[in-house]
Design a protein around this motif. Sequence first.
Motif, mmCIF file in Angstrom:
data_model
loop_
_atom_site.group_PDB
_atom_site.id
_atom_site.type_symbol
_atom_site.label_atom_id
_atom_site.label_comp_id
_atom_site.label_asym_id
_atom_site.label_seq_id
_atom_site.Cartn_x
_atom_site.Cartn_y
_atom_site.Cartn_z
ATOM 1 N N GLU A 1 -3.122 5.729 1.364
ATOM 2 C CA GLU A 1 -4.504 5.432 1.730
ATOM 3 C C GLU A 1 -5.099 6.618 2.465
ATOM 4 O O GLU A 1 -4.464 7.220 3.329
ATOM 5 N N ILE B 1 -7.234 3.976 -2.109
ATOM 6 C CA ILE B 1 -6.049 3.188 -1.773
ATOM 7 C C ILE B 1 -5.226 3.050 -3.050
ATOM 8 O O ILE B 1 -5.747 2.641 -4.095
ATOM 9 N N ILE C 1 0.852 -1.186 0.000
ATOM 10 C CA ILE C 1 0.000 0.000 0.000
ATOM 11 C C ILE C 1 0.887 1.235 0.000
ATOM 12 O O ILE C 1 1.666 1.463 0.924
#
Length: 309
Positions: free
Chosen positions: A96, A101, A93
């Motif tokens: 976010e 995201i 990731i």
Amino acid sequence: MSRKTPGRTKPSQTTEPKESRFIVKEPGELMQWLLATLAGKGRNKVKGILARGQVSVEGNVVTQYDYPLAAGNRVVIDWSEKIPEAPIEGLEILYEDADLIVIDKEAGLLSIATEGEKQQTAYRMLMEHVRKKNPQNRVFVVHRLDRETSGVMMYAKREQIQEHLQSTWRNTVVERTYVAVVEGCVAKSEGTIRSWLKESKTLQMYSSRTDNGGLEAITHYKVLQADREYSLLEVKLETGRKNQIRVHMQEIGHSIVGDKRYGAKKNPIGRLGLHARVLTFRHPATGQLLSFETEIPKKFLRLFQTKNK
């Protein structure tokens, strides 16, 4: 012999509050606001608080240093130590917030399952991730990368954001840049491929230089490295059609390595030689320009380093 006086207790020790709440007075970036607000804390301490997800803005955990704050925003700092969340296998990731995201997907991982597909997907893993914070949370597909293509892509966290991004995609997305390893030495240092792409009954995309009733596709490329066997290209999309880069590389006689479906004869790196390196777009809620850039896969570069020794 002394006796304890009834009802007398030891003085309580002062403890830090479990959380601190603030109202932002002036707009600015989150990191700078935290440094000014938490003047007694060092810069590294503040970075750690952010990285561990201890800062929430309007009820949403934020870890982005340059997250834009507006006057009146409610900021909460949770002072309890957070255990870092275990990494999600197959993706990282990159960003976010309450709306989006952005991830870096590995080659071999599906973006989302097709009909009848039961394998693990980025979509399913991200759904599990957001539901750890709230069982009602969801993610929504905005665009896709082929299973064997690695790189940057994004998902929406609200249906309205998904609809907005999909309906305004060409205006919202400022840059989509890929790197590709293709077969053969591409003689022309840079060029543009323009054609119409249409899908066959076997789900194979095919290209026509004249309008065949399909969708117009425009791809720009530039040679970064080349030898007699392979070329490393920077590829920028002006349109985003299914398998666009793969079809266009085949069309100019330089199929992407590992792409047997579209004419490749070699697979020297053990995967499809395509990576989504850069994604730049305007945030659908704030209008802020966000840009995410990843490294060129080492397998791509090693192919040329080995030959140049």
